[in-house]
Write a protein that holds these residues in place. Sequence first.
Motif, short mmCIF file in Angstrom:
data_model
loop_
_atom_site.label_atom_id
_atom_site.label_comp_id
_atom_site.label_asym_id
_atom_site.label_seq_id
_atom_site.Cartn_x
_atom_site.Cartn_y
_atom_site.Cartn_z
N SER A 203 0.82 -1.22 0.00
CA SER A 203 0.00 0.00 0.00
C SER A 203 0.85 1.27 0.00
CB SER A 203 -0.92 -0.01 1.22
OG SER A 203 -0.18 0.26 2.39
N GLY A 204 2.18 1.10 0.01
CA GLY A 204 3.06 2.27 -0.02
C GLY A 204 3.47 2.77 1.36
N LYS A 205 3.01 2.08 2.38
CA LYS A 205 3.35 2.47 3.75
C LYS A 205 4.73 1.91 4.11
CE LYS A 205 1.16 2.30 8.29
NZ LYS A 205 1.49 1.26 9.22
N VAL A 206 5.55 2.72 4.78
CA VAL A 206 6.89 2.25 5.16
C VAL A 206 6.76 1.43 6.44
CG1 VAL A 206 9.25 2.89 5.75
CG2 VAL A 206 7.98 4.26 4.09
N VAL A 207 7.22 0.19 6.36
CA VAL A 207 7.11 -0.75 7.49
C VAL A 207 8.43 -1.49 7.66
CG1 VAL A 207 4.62 -1.10 7.18
CG2 VAL A 207 6.24 -2.60 5.98
#
Length: 235
Positions: free
Chosen positions: A29-33
């Motif tokens: 989703s493009g979230k940095v994790v």
Amino acid sequence: DSGVPLIKAGALTTCTHLPYAPFQAKDASGKVVGFDVALIDLVATKLAVTQEIIDTPFEGIKSGADLNSGKCDVAAAGMTITDERKKVLDFSDPYFDATQALAVQTGKEVKTLEELAGKRVGTQGGTTGEDYIKKQVEEKKLDIEVVSYKDLAALQQALATNQVAAAVNDLPVWNEYIKANPGKVVVAAGFDTGEQYGFAVKKGNAELLKTVNEALAAARADGKYDEIYKTWIGE
Ligand code: ARG
């Protein structure tokens, strides 16, 4: 309000250099994790703020430029603690152990650097892996051309497309790549560089450093560190 001074109200700004899975990378989703993100989230929670991640080249992170100029409060980038970097950054207690590893395409295994004579070996610019391979080539007078890439993705792409015969980076990062791309590459050799990762703050920011270390210690004590380890690194 925790009383710890932060650059931006309500946020703990984190400098990192993407991608560096499993420590920091964008999810679908493009979230940095990742492992580092989850640990710094604990620091943010302790400060009652939210973490805001800034993607920026590794050079500015390790040189102290980003932290010392106020670009971010903390650096979390799978960054190895070194004596040179300690001169320009204040590091947290170590939070992860790593070594360097040499990856090659499956079926093209070599056991030693000597076997790569006449070939190109890729590395990530500004990293301890780059320092290590350059030093080996110089000391052992190896006939290897070291090629530095701007980030991990470019390095892995170079290996996948035969621009280099082998690539050097931190072992946990290769393990993650192999999990995500089964059968493509193997770790052909390991180099016991005995590295430890640390989070960093601007030199002299003792208050924030104390909070980071307290959050780390609490996570080790209450099982959160192990949980995060299992999620991002494995058993
Ligand atoms: N551990 C290595 C170093 O400190 C590589 C870190 C690269 N990190 C990143 N997020 N790109 O030099």
